[in-house]
Structure formats: C-alpha cells, structure tokens
Design a protein around this motif. Structure first.
Motif, PDB file in Angstrom:
ATOM      1  N   VAL A   1       0.838  -1.203   0.000  1.00  0.00           N
ATOM      2  CA  VAL A   1       0.000   0.000   0.000  1.00  0.00           C
ATOM      3  C   VAL A   1       0.870   1.249   0.000  1.00  0.00           C
ATOM      4  N   TYR A   2       1.876   1.313   0.869  1.00  0.00           N
ATOM      5  CA  TYR A   2       2.783   2.457   0.883  1.00  0.00           C
ATOM      6  C   TYR A   2       3.492   2.608  -0.463  1.00  0.00           C
ATOM      7  N   SER A   3       3.897   1.510  -1.063  1.00  0.00           N
ATOM      8  CA  SER A   3       4.587   1.559  -2.356  1.00  0.00           C
ATOM      9  C   SER A   3       3.671   2.088  -3.450  1.00  0.00           C
ATOM     10  N   VAL A   4       2.423   1.629  -3.454  1.00  0.00           N
ATOM     11  CA  VAL A   4       1.465   2.093  -4.469  1.00  0.00           C
ATOM     12  C   VAL A   4       1.208   3.588  -4.297  1.00  0.00           C
ATOM     13  N   ILE A   5       1.077   4.040  -3.068  1.00  0.00           N
ATOM     14  CA  ILE A   5       0.870   5.469  -2.822  1.00  0.00           C
ATOM     15  C   ILE A   5       2.097   6.254  -3.274  1.00  0.00           C
ATOM     16  N   GLY A   6       3.286   5.752  -2.983  1.00  0.00           N
ATOM     17  CA  GLY A   6       4.505   6.414  -3.435  1.00  0.00           C
ATOM     18  C   GLY A   6       4.619   6.455  -4.950  1.00  0.00           C
ATOM     19  N   LEU A   7       4.266   5.367  -5.598  1.00  0.00           N
ATOM     20  CA  LEU A   7       4.287   5.333  -7.061  1.00  0.00           C
ATOM     21  C   LEU A   7       3.257   6.299  -7.643  1.00  0.00           C
ATOM     22  N   SER A   8       2.122   6.427  -6.973  1.00  0.00           N
ATOM     23  CA  SER A   8       1.105   7.379  -7.414  1.00  0.00           C
ATOM     24  C   SER A   8       1.644   8.803  -7.349  1.00  0.00           C
ATOM     25  N   ALA A   9       2.352   9.107  -6.278  1.00  0.00           N
ATOM     26  CA  ALA A   9       2.953  10.438  -6.147  1.00  0.00           C
ATOM     27  C   ALA A   9       3.971  10.677  -7.255  1.00  0.00           C
ATOM     28  N   LEU A  10       4.788   9.673  -7.529  1.00  0.00           N
ATOM     29  CA  LEU A  10       5.787   9.798  -8.592  1.00  0.00           C
ATOM     30  C   LEU A  10       5.119   9.993  -9.945  1.00  0.00           C
ATOM     31  N   LEU A  11       4.058   9.239 -10.219  1.00  0.00           N
ATOM     32  CA  LEU A  11       3.329   9.371 -11.478  1.00  0.00           C
ATOM     33  C   LEU A  11       2.750  10.775 -11.622  1.00  0.00           C
ATOM     34  N   LEU A  12       2.164  11.295 -10.562  1.00  0.00           N
ATOM     35  CA  LEU A  12       1.600  12.641 -10.634  1.00  0.00           C
ATOM     36  C   LEU A  12       2.681  13.693 -10.820  1.00  0.00           C
ATOM     37  N   LEU A  13       3.821  13.514 -10.166  1.00  0.00           N
ATOM     38  CA  LEU A  13       4.919  14.450 -10.337  1.00  0.00           C
ATOM     39  C   LEU A  13       5.382  14.476 -11.791  1.00  0.00           C
ATOM     40  N   ILE A  14       5.561  13.306 -12.367  1.00  0.00           N
ATOM     41  CA  ILE A  14       5.980  13.216 -13.769  1.00  0.00           C
ATOM     42  C   ILE A  14       4.934  13.839 -14.679  1.00  0.00           C
ATOM     43  N   THR A  15       3.658  13.573 -14.400  1.00  0.00           N
ATOM     44  CA  THR A  15       2.580  14.124 -15.210  1.00  0.00           C
ATOM     45  C   THR A  15       2.555  15.644 -15.146  1.00  0.00           C
ATOM     46  N   VAL A  16       2.697  16.198 -13.955  1.00  0.00           N
ATOM     47  CA  VAL A  16       2.677  17.655 -13.796  1.00  0.00           C
ATOM     48  C   VAL A  16       3.858  18.288 -14.515  1.00  0.00           C
ATOM     49  N   VAL A  17       5.031  17.700 -14.372  1.00  0.00           N
ATOM     50  CA  VAL A  17       6.217  18.245 -15.045  1.00  0.00           C
ATOM     51  C   VAL A  17       6.067  18.143 -16.558  1.00  0.00           C
ATOM     52  N   ALA A  18       5.587  17.018 -17.047  1.00  0.00           N
ATOM     53  CA  ALA A  18       5.425  16.834 -18.495  1.00  0.00           C
ATOM     54  C   ALA A  18       4.411  17.831 -19.057  1.00  0.00           C
ATOM     55  N   ARG A  19       3.317  18.044 -18.339  1.00  0.00           N
ATOM     56  CA  ARG A  19       2.316  19.005 -18.816  1.00  0.00           C
ATOM     57  C   ARG A  19       2.872  20.423 -18.801  1.00  0.00           C
ATOM     58  N   ALA A  20       3.661  20.756 -17.811  1.00  0.00           N
ATOM     59  CA  ALA A  20       4.260  22.088 -17.742  1.00  0.00           C
ATOM     60  C   ALA A  20       5.226  22.300 -18.899  1.00  0.00           C
ATOM     61  N   VAL A  21       6.011  21.284 -19.214  1.00  0.00           N
ATOM     62  CA  VAL A  21       6.956  21.382 -20.328  1.00  0.00           C
ATOM     63  C   VAL A  21       6.204  21.528 -21.642  1.00  0.00           C
ATOM     64  N   MET A  22       5.139  20.751 -21.822  1.00  0.00           N
ATOM     65  CA  MET A  22       4.357  20.825 -23.068  1.00  0.00           C
ATOM     66  C   MET A  22       3.680  22.191 -23.183  1.00  0.00           C
ATOM     67  N   LYS A  23       3.167  22.709 -22.086  1.00  0.00           N
ATOM     68  CA  LYS A  23       2.522  24.012 -22.098  1.00  0.00           C
ATOM     69  C   LYS A  23       3.536  25.100 -22.423  1.00  0.00           C
ATOM     70  N   ASN A  24       4.742  24.955 -21.868  1.00  0.00           N
ATOM     71  CA  ASN A  24       5.805  25.928 -22.133  1.00  0.00           C
ATOM     72  C   ASN A  24       6.202  25.903 -23.600  1.00  0.00           C
ATOM     73  N   LYS A  25       6.243  24.713 -24.196  1.00  0.00           N
ATOM     74  CA  LYS A  25       6.593  24.616 -25.608  1.00  0.00           C
ATOM     75  C   LYS A  25       5.529  25.227 -26.488  1.00  0.00           C
ATOM     76  N   GLN A  26       4.260  25.106 -26.084  1.00  0.00           N
ATOM     77  CA  GLN A  26       3.169  25.650 -26.876  1.00  0.00           C
ATOM     78  C   GLN A  26       3.142  27.172 -26.851  1.00  0.00           C
ATOM     79  N   THR A  27       3.573  27.759 -25.731  1.00  0.00           N
ATOM     80  CA  THR A  27       3.557  29.222 -25.634  1.00  0.00           C
ATOM     81  C   THR A  27       4.751  29.853 -26.341  1.00  0.00           C
ATOM     82  N   ASN A  28       5.796  29.088 -26.619  1.00  0.00           N
ATOM     83  CA  ASN A  28       6.981  29.635 -27.298  1.00  0.00           C
ATOM     84  C   ASN A  28       6.831  29.574 -28.764  1.00  0.00           C
TER      85      ASN A  28
END
Length: 72
Positions: free
Chosen positions: A45-72
């Motif tokens: 359970v702790y591992s799944v929660i940790g993996l969920s946090a990692l997945l969300l972190l990657i998702t947020v960073v990827a979306r920010a990078v894509m948004k930054n590329k679209q505005t440039n």
C-alpha cells in the motif's frame, strides 16, 4: 483527467491524509489497519501510494513542459 490520473490522485490524497494524521495526532492508520509491523500488505500500500505520487509528479512536469513549448 484520465482514469490512471484519478486513481493516482485518490491514492496520493489518502496517503497524504494518513501522513497528516500520523504527524499531527501520532496515529498511523496503516499500522492500525495492517498491524504494528509493516506487513507485506502495508508495504504494498505504501509503495502504491509512493508510485502514485511519482506518477503525478511526472505528469505535472510533463504538462508544464508541453505548455511551455506551446507558448513559445
């Protein structure tokens, strides 16, 4: 949001609230549910929660990078 994002967010929210309760009140709900030793189930359970946090972190960073590329 995709289904995986919703599941990851839900697990992260539950885990975060558990850690908040543990920090403020000194009660770890995972230990209460699965025993005083962190059992295999508790570790999973702790591992799944940790993996969920990692997945969300990657998702947020990827979306920010894509948004930054679209505005440039």
């Amino acid at each position: 949001m995709q289904v995986v994002d919703v599941i990851a967010f839900s697990l992260l929210l539950i885990g975060g609230l558990n850690y908040l309760i543990a920090g403020v009140f000194g009660v770890d709900l995972m230990q209460l549910m699965f025993g005083t030793n962190i059992s295999i189930v508790g570790r999973v359970v702790y591992s799944v929660i940790g993996l969920s946090a990692l997945l969300l972190l990657i998702t947020v960073v990827a979306r920010a990078v894509m948004k930054n590329k679209q505005t440039n």
